[in-house]
Design a protein around this motif. Structure first.
Motif, short mmCIF file in Angstrom:
data_model
loop_
_atom_site.label_atom_id
_atom_site.label_comp_id
_atom_site.label_asym_id
_atom_site.label_seq_id
_atom_site.Cartn_x
_atom_site.Cartn_y
_atom_site.Cartn_z
N LYS A 202 0.83 -1.20 0.00
CA LYS A 202 0.00 0.00 0.00
C LYS A 202 0.87 1.26 0.00
O LYS A 202 0.57 2.24 -0.68
N TYR A 205 2.06 1.95 -3.39
CA TYR A 205 0.94 2.51 -4.14
C TYR A 205 0.80 4.01 -3.87
O TYR A 205 0.74 4.84 -4.78
N LEU A 206 0.82 4.34 -2.57
CA LEU A 206 0.66 5.75 -2.20
C LEU A 206 1.82 6.61 -2.69
O LEU A 206 1.62 7.74 -3.16
N GLU A 210 1.70 9.84 -5.14
CA GLU A 210 2.27 11.12 -4.74
C GLU A 210 3.25 11.63 -5.77
O GLU A 210 3.20 12.79 -6.18
N PRO A 216 -4.54 10.99 -3.27
CA PRO A 216 -5.15 9.70 -2.90
C PRO A 216 -6.58 9.90 -2.39
O PRO A 216 -6.86 10.89 -1.72
N LYS A 218 -9.52 8.39 -0.19
CA LYS A 218 -9.75 7.41 0.89
C LYS A 218 -10.80 6.36 0.52
O LYS A 218 -10.69 5.20 0.91
N GLN A 221 -9.69 3.15 -1.04
CA GLN A 221 -8.78 2.26 -0.31
C GLN A 221 -9.55 1.40 0.68
O GLN A 221 -10.11 1.92 1.64
#
Lengths: 348, 348
Positions: A202, A205-206, A210, A216, A218, A221
Motif C-alpha cells: 500500500k 501505491y501511495l 504522490e 489519494p 480514501k 482504499q
DNA sequence: GTACGTAATAACAGCGTTGTCATTCGGCTT
DNA sequence: AAGCCGAATGACAACGCTGTTATTACGTAC
C-alpha cells in the motif's frame, strides 16, 4: 531392507579406520587422495548411507531444517517448500515442515516443543510469523538459529539472518504502470492487517500516486484480507462510489481474481472499463480471463537462497563458535509482469 | 537452548532407573501407578523431551513417516500433507515430505536413497505413484512398509495397506445428476492418462450413460491432463462439434474452470446453455462464477486415516513380527456437491 | 510364616556415528 | 642418516536411548 552397510563395513572394505570414513563423508579434509578414492569406492560399492540418527546423536547436532508457516496460500507454501527442499537435498539436510496458526495462543510453546523434539538445526520462517516480534523473541530465547523472510525495503535489524522482499518498490512500479496507462482513479484493495506485505504494498501505491501528483482518495482504499472473497466484496464496494475508479490494484492475485469477477459481473469490461492488477504471479493470475498484470515474486528462489544461507550460517557458527560471524542478508525485488488485465495491446 | 534434560536427569529426579522412565515414555506398561506419577511429574518439571536421534538409534526403528507424491495439484498436496501431519503430531511421529517426478527415470533409486537416509518407518504414497507397479515393486524389495492411496471401487490386492477412493461411483452420481437436469448430450474431459482416477471417473460417466440408455458419443470424449489449460482447449474443441453438447463433465475442478472460461468466452451462458461439472471440490470450484458442481473428496480425512492406519500397522508389525497381521483397507467415496454451474435454482 | 509365581524394576550392553587425543607416516632439513 | 614437524590416520570414549536379561518386590496359597 538390506540397508545394512554401516561405517564399519565401509572401513573394513577400504582397509582404513572408521574415523577416516567419517572424515570422508563429512569432507573434513586431511585425507590423502589415494585413501579418499579407496573410501569412496567402498562407499559406492556398498551403497553406504550414513545413519542420520547416529550422526545426530554423536555429533549432538542435526541435519534438519524446519519450515514454519501460517498457511497464507497454497501456491506460496508449496513453492517455498519445494525451494527449501531442493536445497536441503543437495546439502544433505532434511526438512520438517510445521504449519501453525497465528491465532493459536500457545504458538510459542508449540514452536518450542517442535524444536526440541525434532532436534532442528535451524528454522526458516515466512510471514506473517516472521513479522511477529513475540515469535522472534521466543526463538531467540530458545537459542535456535533461524532465517526470517519479511517484507521490507531495507535492512531494519542486522542481528539475525534475514531475507528482505521489497514489496514496496514493486507495488510502486505496478502503480506507475497503471498511471502510465492513463489512470488516475486507482483503487487499492489491501490484504491482511497482520502481513507487513499488505502495508508495504500500500505504501508503494501511495508513493507512486504522490510522485505523480495524484491526490489519494480514501474511498478508493479498502482493507480486507488475502482472499478471493474479499476481492469480490471489495470490488463491489468500490463500484458503489459515485465516481468509480478506473483501475483496481489488488494486494495479491487472489484478491484480484475476486475483483475481476465482481467487476465483470457488474457488466464492466476489463481492461477497457476497469483495469485490474494483482501481486505474486501465482497460477491464479494466469487462469483468469483476461490474465492478470502482477508482480512476480521468485518464491522458489527465495526459498532456496534462504535455506542455503541458513545452512552456511550454521556451518560458520559451528566453526567460529562464540566469535562474531557474517549474518546473511538477502534482498529480493518482485518484478512487474504486464498482462492483459491492464492494457489492451499485448498478445494473448 | 537449555533443552538439556535427558532421561538420566528424569530418572534421578524421580528416583528410578532410566529404564523405568523409558517404559513410561513409551507406554510399555508394567509400571506401578505410584511410580508412573512420580516419573510423569519429573518429566513435566524438567520439561523433558526424549531425544529422537537416540531413540531411533537405540531402537533401530524410527518415528518418521514419508509422504511421497508427484505434485498433482497444490491444494491436494497441501490437504494431504496437513492431514498426515495432524495425525503424526498426535502420535509423536515426524513427517518427511518427498515430492518427486514420475517422469524421472531414476525415481526408484531416489526413493531408495530417501528411505535409507531418513530412516523412515513407513511411507504414504498418493497417485499417480501409488498406481505404478514398478514403484510398488521397488518398495517391496526395499522392504519398507507403506500405505497407498489409489482410485478403485473395490479391493484389488489385499497384500498391502491401501486406501481406496471410489471415484467411479462418484462420477456416476455426477453424471446422473446431469441427466436428471435433462441433459443427454454430455461431454467428458479426461485427465492424465497415468492417473487411474481419470479412467475410473470416465468409467462412472459411461456407466451412467448406459444405465439411462444414452448412446455415448466419441466426439464428446476428449483425453487430456488435469490442467486449466486443457480445460480451455478441450472445451473449445467440444464447441467445434456440429451438434454441441449441453453439458461438460470435467475430470477435475481445474479442467472445469478452464472449460468454464472457454465456454463463456464463446458467449454461452452457464448453466442455461452449457452445464459444467468438476471433481474434487477444490477451492477452485468455489472461486469461479458460477460456482462448480463437483464431487467432494475428503482429502484431509483420507490423509489422516491413511497415516493413522499406517502407524497402527507398523505397531502391530513390531509386536507380531513375522506373524500374519491385519492389513488395513480403507474406503472413501466422494460426495456430490450440487452448485450453480449445473442448475439454475439454487441460492448463490 | 514359608514358598512360590508373577509383576515391577534395575543393570548393562549395544545402536552407528563423531570428537578427542594419541600415534604413525612421509618428506624435509641438517 | 638422524631428527623434526606437520599431515594423515587410528583407538576409544562418548551421545541418549532401548532391548535383553537379571534382580527384587509383592501378593497369594498353603
Amino acid at each position: 531392507m538390506k540397508s545394512k552397510a554401516t561405517i564399519k563395513d565401509v572401513a573394513e572394505l577400504a582397509g582404513v579406520s572408521i574415523k577416516t570414513v567419517s572424515r570422508v563423508t563429512n569432507q573434513e579434509g586431511s585425507v590423502r587422495k589415494a585413501t579418499l578414492d579407496k573410501v569412496n569406492e567402498a562407499i559406492d560399492k556398498l551403497n553406504y548411507q550414513p545413519n542420520t540418527a547416529a550422526r545426530n546423536l554423536a555429533g549432538s547436532k542435526s541435519f534438519a531444517l524446519g519450515y514454519v508457516y501460517d498457511n497464507p496460500n497454497a501456491y506460496y507454501v508449496l513453492d517455498m517448500q519445494n525451494g527449501i527442499l531442493e536445497e536441503c537435498r543437495e546439502r544433505g539436510y532434511e526438512l520438517v515442515i510445521h504449519p501453525c496458526s497465528v491465532a493459536n495462543k500457545s504458538i510459542i510453546d508449540e514452536l518450542e516443543t517442535m524444536v526440541k523434539r525434532s532436534q532442528l538445526a535451524g528454522l526458516i520462517i515466512s510471514p506473517p510469523l516472521s513479522e511477529m516480534p513475540e515469535v522472534l523473541t521466543a526463538l531467540d530465547k530458545l537459542n535456535i538459529a533461524y532465517i526470517k523472510i519479511i517484507s521490507a525495503c531495507e535492512v531494519s535489524d542486522d542481528s539475525s539472518p534475514c531475507v528482505y522482499v521489497n514489496d514496496r518498490d514493486a507495488a510502486f512500479e505496478i502503480t506507475e504502470h497503471l498511471i502510465e496507462q492513463g489512470h488516475t482513479k486507482i483503487a487499492f484493495l489491501r490484504g491482511d492487517e497482520c502481513h507487513r506485505s499488505s502495508h508495504e504494498r500500500k505504501l508503494g501505491y501511495l508513493q507512486a500516486l504522490e510522485k505523480h501528483g495524484i491526490q489519494p482518495n480514501k474511498s478508493y482504499q479498502i482493507d480486507g484480507s488475502y482472499s478471493f472473497e474479499f476481492g469480490v466484496e471489495g470490488a463491489k464496494e468500490l463500484l458503489l462510489n459515485e465516481e468509480k475508479p478506473t483501475a483496481i490494484f489488488s494486494c495479491n492475485d487472489e484478491i484480484a481474481a475476486g475483483a475481476l469477477f465482481a467487476v465483470r459481473l457488474n457488466g464492466l469490461d476489463v481492461p477497457s472499463e476497469m483495469a485490474i492488477a494483482g501481486f505474486e504471479d501465482s497460477p491464479f493470475s494466469r487462469q483468469t480471463w483476461p490474465k492478470l498484470t502482477t508482480a512476480a515474486q521468485p518464491t522458489n528462489e527465495i526459498a532456496r537462497k534462504a535455506a542455503s544461507s541458513l545452512i552456511q550460517y550454521l556451518a560458520s557458527q559451528r566453526i567460529r563458535k562464540g566469535e562474531q560471524q557474517n549474518i546473511p542478508h538477502l534482498h529480493f525485488r518482485p518484478k512487474l509482469v504486464k498482462r492483459e488485465s491492464t492494457q489492451l495491446l499485448t498478445e494473448v
